[in-house]
Design an enzyme around this catalytic site. Structure first.
Site, short mmCIF file in Angstrom:
data_model
loop_
_atom_site.label_atom_id
_atom_site.label_comp_id
_atom_site.label_asym_id
_atom_site.label_seq_id
_atom_site.Cartn_x
_atom_site.Cartn_y
_atom_site.Cartn_z
N HIS A 1 34.73 39.85 40.80
CA HIS A 1 34.78 41.25 40.39
C HIS A 1 34.82 42.20 41.59
O HIS A 1 33.99 42.11 42.49
CB HIS A 1 33.57 41.61 39.53
CG HIS A 1 33.64 43.01 39.02
ND1 HIS A 1 34.31 43.35 37.87
CD2 HIS A 1 33.17 44.18 39.53
CE1 HIS A 1 34.24 44.66 37.68
NE2 HIS A 1 33.55 45.18 38.68
N HIS B 1 38.18 46.62 37.04
CA HIS B 1 38.23 45.33 37.73
C HIS B 1 39.61 45.33 38.36
O HIS B 1 40.61 45.54 37.66
CB HIS B 1 38.09 44.19 36.71
CG HIS B 1 38.06 42.81 37.30
ND1 HIS B 1 36.99 41.96 37.10
CD2 HIS B 1 38.94 42.13 38.05
CE1 HIS B 1 37.24 40.81 37.70
NE2 HIS B 1 38.43 40.89 38.29
N HIS C 1 43.19 44.94 39.44
CA HIS C 1 44.27 44.20 38.81
C HIS C 1 45.63 44.81 39.14
O HIS C 1 45.76 46.01 39.28
CB HIS C 1 44.10 44.10 37.29
CG HIS C 1 44.04 45.42 36.57
ND1 HIS C 1 42.92 46.24 36.62
CD2 HIS C 1 44.93 46.04 35.77
CE1 HIS C 1 43.14 47.32 35.87
NE2 HIS C 1 44.37 47.22 35.36
#
Length: 112
Positions: free
Chosen positions: A46, A98, A100
């Site tokens: 994370h 998170h 991405h």
């Protein structure tokens, strides 16, 4: 993080259509695609966004980009091209905090 959607996907608590995986990254189809090919590539560890990821673990950020390239190849996007988007912050559309990458392809895109 138990309340992070992508951490829960990594943990196998929430199903996803996985298209590519390494020990450090996971790539899966977006459930609300914005293009014929729309795959999310995440670090399994994370980090709130790409800026935090790059600051904390540049090698992992590089692994995410290597996975982006592998996804593009696997999805047949290398010849026609593809777009990679990292949204960082709610003001620009980040909704899952998170890190991405959105790998988008299969259609023509205009200039940014």
């Amino acid at each position: 993080m138990t309340d992070c959607l992508f951490c829960r996907i990594v943990a196998g608590e929430i199903p996803a259509t996985v298209v590519y995986e390494t020990p450090a990254t996971l790539a899966f189809r977006d459930i609300s695609p914005k293009a014929p090919v729309h795959v999310l590539v995440i670090p399994k560890q994370h980090h709130a966004d790409v800026a935090a990821l790059g600051a904390a673990d540049p090698a992992l950020a590089g692994e995410v980009l290597a996975s982006v390239a592998a996804v593009a190849e696997k999805e047949g996007l290398l010849e026609g091209g593809f777009r990679v988007v990292f949204n960082t912050g709610s003001a620009v559309g980040q909704t899952v905090f998170h890190a991405h990458a959105h790998v988008l392809g299969g259609r023509t895109y205009g200039d940014l």
